[in-house]
Write a protein that holds these residues in place. Structure first.
Motif, PDB file in Angstrom:
ATOM      1  N   VAL A  96       0.862  -1.185   0.000  1.00  0.00           N
ATOM      2  CA  VAL A  96       0.000   0.000   0.000  1.00  0.00           C
ATOM      3  C   VAL A  96       0.897   1.232   0.000  1.00  0.00           C
ATOM      4  CG1 VAL A  96      -1.839   1.243   1.195  1.00  0.00           C
ATOM      5  CG2 VAL A  96      -1.805  -1.247   1.204  1.00  0.00           C
ATOM      6  N   CYS A  97       1.212   1.711  -1.183  1.00  0.00           N
ATOM      7  CA  CYS A  97       2.130   2.842  -1.333  1.00  0.00           C
ATOM      8  C   CYS A  97       1.507   4.004  -2.088  1.00  0.00           C
ATOM      9  CB  CYS A  97       3.400   2.403  -2.051  1.00  0.00           C
ATOM     10  SG  CYS A  97       4.364   1.152  -1.163  1.00  0.00           S
ATOM     11  N   MET A  98       0.566   3.742  -2.960  1.00  0.00           N
ATOM     12  CA  MET A  98      -0.083   4.764  -3.770  1.00  0.00           C
ATOM     13  C   MET A  98      -1.491   5.041  -3.240  1.00  0.00           C
ATOM     14  SD  MET A  98       2.248   5.354  -6.026  1.00  0.00           S
ATOM     15  CE  MET A  98       3.611   4.589  -6.926  1.00  0.00           C
ATOM     16  N   PRO A  99      -2.050   6.210  -3.547  1.00  0.00           N
ATOM     17  CA  PRO A  99      -3.370   6.557  -3.006  1.00  0.00           C
ATOM     18  C   PRO A  99      -4.469   5.551  -3.309  1.00  0.00           C
ATOM     19  CG  PRO A  99      -2.298   8.512  -3.869  1.00  0.00           C
ATOM     20  CD  PRO A  99      -1.418   7.349  -4.232  1.00  0.00           C
ATOM     21  N   ARG A 100      -4.404   4.864  -4.434  1.00  0.00           N
ATOM     22  CA  ARG A 100      -5.474   3.933  -4.793  1.00  0.00           C
ATOM     23  C   ARG A 100      -5.139   2.473  -4.464  1.00  0.00           C
ATOM     24  NH1 ARG A 100      -9.445   6.425  -7.540  1.00  0.00           N
ATOM     25  NH2 ARG A 100      -8.982   8.440  -8.497  1.00  0.00           N
ATOM     26  N   ASP A 101      -4.021   2.246  -3.800  1.00  0.00           N
ATOM     27  CA  ASP A 101      -3.649   0.880  -3.443  1.00  0.00           C
ATOM     28  C   ASP A 101      -4.576   0.324  -2.363  1.00  0.00           C
ATOM     29  OD1 ASP A 101      -1.562   0.784  -5.221  1.00  0.00           O
ATOM     30  OD2 ASP A 101      -0.034   1.357  -3.763  1.00  0.00           O
ATOM     31  N   SER A 102      -4.719  -0.988  -2.358  1.00  0.00           N
ATOM     32  CA  SER A 102      -5.507  -1.674  -1.340  1.00  0.00           C
ATOM     33  C   SER A 102      -4.731  -2.891  -0.863  1.00  0.00           C
ATOM     34  CB  SER A 102      -6.858  -2.095  -1.916  1.00  0.00           C
ATOM     35  OG  SER A 102      -7.631  -2.760  -0.943  1.00  0.00           O
ATOM     36  N   LEU A 103      -4.833  -3.174   0.411  1.00  0.00           N
ATOM     37  CA  LEU A 103      -4.095  -4.282   1.000  1.00  0.00           C
ATOM     38  C   LEU A 103      -4.612  -5.613   0.468  1.00  0.00           C
ATOM     39  CD1 LEU A 103      -1.894  -4.761   3.246  1.00  0.00           C
ATOM     40  CD2 LEU A 103      -3.821  -5.255   4.760  1.00  0.00           C
ATOM     41  N   SER A 104      -3.693  -6.474   0.055  1.00  0.00           N
ATOM     42  CA  SER A 104      -4.088  -7.803  -0.408  1.00  0.00           C
ATOM     43  C   SER A 104      -4.469  -8.669   0.781  1.00  0.00           C
ATOM     44  CB  SER A 104      -2.934  -8.458  -1.178  1.00  0.00           C
ATOM     45  OG  SER A 104      -1.915  -8.874  -0.271  1.00  0.00           O
ATOM     46  N   GLY A 105      -5.062  -9.809   0.494  1.00  0.00           N
ATOM     47  CA  GLY A 105      -5.483 -10.701   1.560  1.00  0.00           C
ATOM     48  C   GLY A 105      -4.405 -11.653   2.033  1.00  0.00           C
ATOM     49  N   ALA A 106      -3.180 -11.492   1.537  1.00  0.00           N
ATOM     50  CA  ALA A 106      -2.122 -12.451   1.871  1.00  0.00           C
ATOM     51  C   ALA A 106      -1.687 -12.351   3.329  1.00  0.00           C
ATOM     52  CB  ALA A 106      -0.924 -12.242   0.943  1.00  0.00           C
ATOM     53  N   GLN A 107      -1.645 -11.137   3.867  1.00  0.00           N
ATOM     54  CA  GLN A 107      -1.171 -10.950   5.232  1.00  0.00           C
ATOM     55  C   GLN A 107      -2.338 -10.639   6.154  1.00  0.00           C
ATOM     56  OE1 GLN A 107       1.612 -11.586   6.433  1.00  0.00           O
ATOM     57  NE2 GLN A 107       1.804 -10.548   8.401  1.00  0.00           N
ATOM     58  N   PRO A 108      -2.515 -11.391   7.261  1.00  0.00           N
ATOM     59  CA  PRO A 108      -3.613 -11.090   8.182  1.00  0.00           C
ATOM     60  C   PRO A 108      -3.406  -9.756   8.880  1.00  0.00           C
ATOM     61  CG  PRO A 108      -2.141 -12.727   9.136  1.00  0.00           C
ATOM     62  CD  PRO A 108      -1.704 -12.530   7.711  1.00  0.00           C
ATOM     63  N   THR A 109      -4.507  -9.094   9.175  1.00  0.00           N
ATOM     64  CA  THR A 109      -4.465  -7.823   9.891  1.00  0.00           C
ATOM     65  C   THR A 109      -4.633  -8.066  11.389  1.00  0.00           C
ATOM     66  OG1 THR A 109      -6.848  -7.476   9.778  1.00  0.00           O
ATOM     67  CG2 THR A 109      -5.520  -6.683   7.904  1.00  0.00           C
ATOM     68  N   LEU A 110      -4.349  -7.032  12.165  1.00  0.00           N
ATOM     69  CA  LEU A 110      -4.545  -7.125  13.608  1.00  0.00           C
ATOM     70  C   LEU A 110      -5.968  -7.546  13.948  1.00  0.00           C
ATOM     71  CD1 LEU A 110      -2.638  -4.044  15.080  1.00  0.00           C
ATOM     72  CD2 LEU A 110      -2.381  -6.414  15.834  1.00  0.00           C
ATOM     73  N   ALA A 111      -6.945  -6.922  13.281  1.00  0.00           N
ATOM     74  CA  ALA A 111      -8.337  -7.244  13.590  1.00  0.00           C
ATOM     75  C   ALA A 111      -8.646  -8.709  13.291  1.00  0.00           C
ATOM     76  CB  ALA A 111      -9.265  -6.327  12.802  1.00  0.00           C
ATOM     77  N   GLN A 112      -8.130  -9.224  12.189  1.00  0.00           N
ATOM     78  CA  GLN A 112      -8.353 -10.634  11.874  1.00  0.00           C
ATOM     79  C   GLN A 112      -7.739 -11.544  12.924  1.00  0.00           C
ATOM     80  OE1 GLN A 112      -6.791 -10.274   7.733  1.00  0.00           O
ATOM     81  NE2 GLN A 112      -8.558 -11.531   7.194  1.00  0.00           N
ATOM     82  N   LEU A 113      -6.531 -11.224  13.334  1.00  0.00           N
ATOM     83  CA  LEU A 113      -5.842 -12.062  14.313  1.00  0.00           C
ATOM     84  C   LEU A 113      -6.594 -12.106  15.637  1.00  0.00           C
ATOM     85  CD1 LEU A 113      -2.217 -10.872  13.504  1.00  0.00           C
ATOM     86  CD2 LEU A 113      -3.132 -13.173  13.097  1.00  0.00           C
ATOM     87  N   PHE A 114      -7.173 -10.966  16.032  1.00  0.00           N
ATOM     88  CA  PHE A 114      -7.937 -10.948  17.274  1.00  0.00           C
ATOM     89  C   PHE A 114      -9.291 -11.638  17.112  1.00  0.00           C
ATOM     90  CE2 PHE A 114      -4.876  -7.724  18.611  1.00  0.00           C
ATOM     91  CZ  PHE A 114      -4.737  -8.018  19.962  1.00  0.00           C
ATOM     92  N   ARG A 115      -9.980 -11.382  15.994  1.00  0.00           N
ATOM     93  CA  ARG A 115     -11.306 -11.985  15.831  1.00  0.00           C
ATOM     94  C   ARG A 115     -11.217 -13.503  15.716  1.00  0.00           C
ATOM     95  NH1 ARG A 115     -15.648 -10.001  11.355  1.00  0.00           N
ATOM     96  NH2 ARG A 115     -14.253 -11.112   9.922  1.00  0.00           N
ATOM     97  N   GLU A 116     -10.161 -13.996  15.068  1.00  0.00           N
ATOM     98  CA  GLU A 116      -9.988 -15.451  14.951  1.00  0.00           C
ATOM     99  C   GLU A 116      -9.899 -16.123  16.316  1.00  0.00           C
ATOM    100  OE1 GLU A 116      -6.489 -15.854  12.639  1.00  0.00           O
ATOM    101  OE2 GLU A 116      -7.467 -15.388  10.729  1.00  0.00           O
ATOM    102  N   ARG A 117      -9.523 -15.354  17.329  1.00  0.00           N
ATOM    103  CA  ARG A 117      -9.369 -15.909  18.679  1.00  0.00           C
ATOM    104  C   ARG A 117     -10.528 -15.526  19.590  1.00  0.00           C
ATOM    105  NH1 ARG A 117      -4.633 -15.196  16.147  1.00  0.00           N
ATOM    106  NH2 ARG A 117      -2.941 -16.689  16.549  1.00  0.00           N
ATOM    107  N   GLY A 118     -11.642 -15.128  18.995  1.00  0.00           N
ATOM    108  CA  GLY A 118     -12.849 -14.896  19.767  1.00  0.00           C
ATOM    109  C   GLY A 118     -13.048 -13.496  20.291  1.00  0.00           C
ATOM    110  N   PHE A 119     -12.219 -12.534  19.876  1.00  0.00           N
ATOM    111  CA  PHE A 119     -12.358 -11.154  20.334  1.00  0.00           C
ATOM    112  C   PHE A 119     -13.429 -10.437  19.514  1.00  0.00           C
ATOM    113  CE2 PHE A 119      -8.596 -12.189  22.454  1.00  0.00           C
ATOM    114  CZ  PHE A 119      -8.094 -11.139  23.197  1.00  0.00           C
ATOM    115  N   GLN A 120     -14.152  -9.528  20.157  1.00  0.00           N
ATOM    116  CA  GLN A 120     -14.975  -8.570  19.441  1.00  0.00           C
ATOM    117  C   GLN A 120     -14.052  -7.478  18.881  1.00  0.00           C
ATOM    118  OE1 GLN A 120     -18.908  -7.585  21.497  1.00  0.00           O
ATOM    119  NE2 GLN A 120     -17.700  -8.411  23.169  1.00  0.00           N
TER     120      GLN A 120
END
Length: 450
Positions: A96-120
């Motif tokens: 994600v370097c340019m204004p229109r870039d979007s993060l690919s699904g290859a790397q999990p995000t913080l929110a994903q890592l927490f939700r996978e473990r039962g966090f809201q």
């Protein structure tokens, strides 16, 4: 009347609970609250000894938690910086370097890592940040974005919604992001805050609060399309650049506005502390307060952050961490440099989880617990790429190891001894070619390392 400081300390300190935590440190899972103050440079906060008392609430938190003296942003603007915070990866890796870039699904995000473990999970953002469009909304149960027609959104918009969510959540652990853009230009905040440090009042005419084009006209990097720039701005900027005193006056005026809006954003934080006391969260919640990047206020001939060279006014951000039950944490000042990408592996380790394989940061749990590291234990790397006029790409890099730092703006390199020259005003490239080659080689090794 009780002082603000006394009230806040009362909120943050509950003797019986504190004693229990110190004698038997609680293990995870920890709730996590991540507060991000957009464009807040460290040296303009009370937390780091600034002459103006801009952030008394943040400073109070610093007296209870650990303060990192040298926390560095991964980039000079919001999209790549937030992507680095959420993934633990450098911009060249997460992409994600340019204004229109979007993060690919290859790397999990913080929110994903927490939700996978039962966090809201929830995010409340204010400003131009649209984490859903950026691909950073993955893993959040709830996302709310706020902005003002006259400018960026405020912590005063995001925080009340976040507190309502905290009050209505179930008993399961949570991860929440709260983001405010009070000091992001254009500087828009209540008049009594905007002029708090500028008794002469708002500046009239071109260059008054809200004139983003006027600030962009100072951009020496060539990323501004001069063909669309209002002619009155071009002429006025040229005359100001030619007059050092006029430049100094303008920088002082803009800094005063910036500081006033910083104070307004900070004035919202006591509501968070009060809610944490009411909801009994201090004993089971990690609270992190930081910024995505800083802001140039005329130090190197420009204003703002995006496309500005990666000097410390753009990269040095505040970072405070509160974790219950850590002996000696209160008021700990940590000098070891850390980076935004270190937040993800740190939170993972504090929860007792492994960091995902693609994370490039390094946990600083050891530093929170009082450990020290050699001054040159590892280097810190920041980068930015912006599409400028037409197909041109503006490339910016900075690398620091210990007190030495190199800065690249396209093909121009600079070398600084930060111990002797913290303002990065005198490049030593010609005088210290050996040191430059050493740092450049370290930079290249770091860039090519997985």
């Amino acid at each position: 009347m009780l002082s603000f400081g006394f009230l806040l300390v009362s909120m943050l300190t509950r003797p019986s609970a504190a004693a229990a935590s110190a004698s038997a440190p609680r293990q995870g899972p920890w709730n996590v609250i991540l507060v991000v103050m957009d464009a807040a440079r460290a040296d303009h906060t009370s937390l780091y000894g600034y002459a103006r008392d801009t952030t008394p609430a943040l400073a109070e938190l610093g007296r209870k938690g650990a303060v990192f003296e040298s926390a560095l942003a991964q980039s000079d603007w919001t999209l790549p910086a937030f992507s680095s915070i959420f993934t633990g990866q450098r911009p060249a890796t997460h992409g994600v370097c340019m204004p229109r870039d979007s993060l690919s699904g290859a790397q999990p995000t913080l929110a994903q890592l927490f939700r996978e473990r039962g966090f809201q999970t929830a995010a409340f953002t204010a400003g131009i940040l649209d984490i859903r469009r950026m691909g950073l909304g993955r893993g959040f149960d709830s996302v709310a974005a706020f902005h003002r027609a006259s400018g960026m959104g405020s912590m005063a918009q995001a925080l009340p919604a976040a507190l309502s969510w905290l009050e209505s959540r179930s008993s399961s652990p949570f991860f929440i992001v709260i983001h405010g853009a009070d000091v992001h230009y254009p500087h828009v905040c209540p008049p009594d805050y905007l002029t708090r440090f500028a008794p002469q009042g708002p500046r009239p005419g071109a260059g008054a609060p809200g004139d983003v084009n006027f600030l962009q006209a100072f951009d020496l990097s060539g990323s501004v399309d001069w063909r669309r720039m209002p002619s009155e701005f071009i002429g006025r900027v040229a005359s100001i650049k030619a007059d050092p005193q006029a430049m100094a006056r303008l920088a002082a005026d803009i800094a005063a506005e910036y500081d006033g809006c910083m104070s307004y954003g900070d004035s919202q934080l006591p509501a968070l502390y009060e809610a944490m006391t009411k909801l009994r969260l201090w004993d089971n919640t990690i609270l992190v307060a930081t910024a995505d990047h800083g802001e140039e206020l005329g130090e190197h001939g420009g204003f703002g952050h995006a496309s500005r060279p990666l000097y410390d006014e753009v990269l040095h951000v505040p970072l405070v961490v509160w974790q219950p039950g850590v002996p000696g944490l209160a008021g700990r000042r940590i000098r070891t440099p850390v980076e935004e990408i270190d937040l993800l592996p740190t939170l993972m380790e504090l929860e007792g989880w492994p960091a995902p394989p693609g994370a490039q940061g390094r946990s600083f749990r050891d530093l929170l617990e009082g450990a020290t590291r050699p001054a040159t234990d590892s280097g810190q790397y920041s980068q930015a790429s912006l599409r400028a006029i037409g197909p041109r790409i503006l490339d910016l890099e900075a690398y620091r190891n210990g007190d030495w730092k190199i800065v690249r703006r396209e093909h121009r390199w600079e070398l600084f001894d930060l111990a002797a020259d913290p303002k990065e005003s005198r490049s030593l490239l010609d005088r210290e070619p050996g040191k430059f080659m050493q740092l450049a080689a370290e930079l290249m090794r770091l860039k090519t390392r997985p």
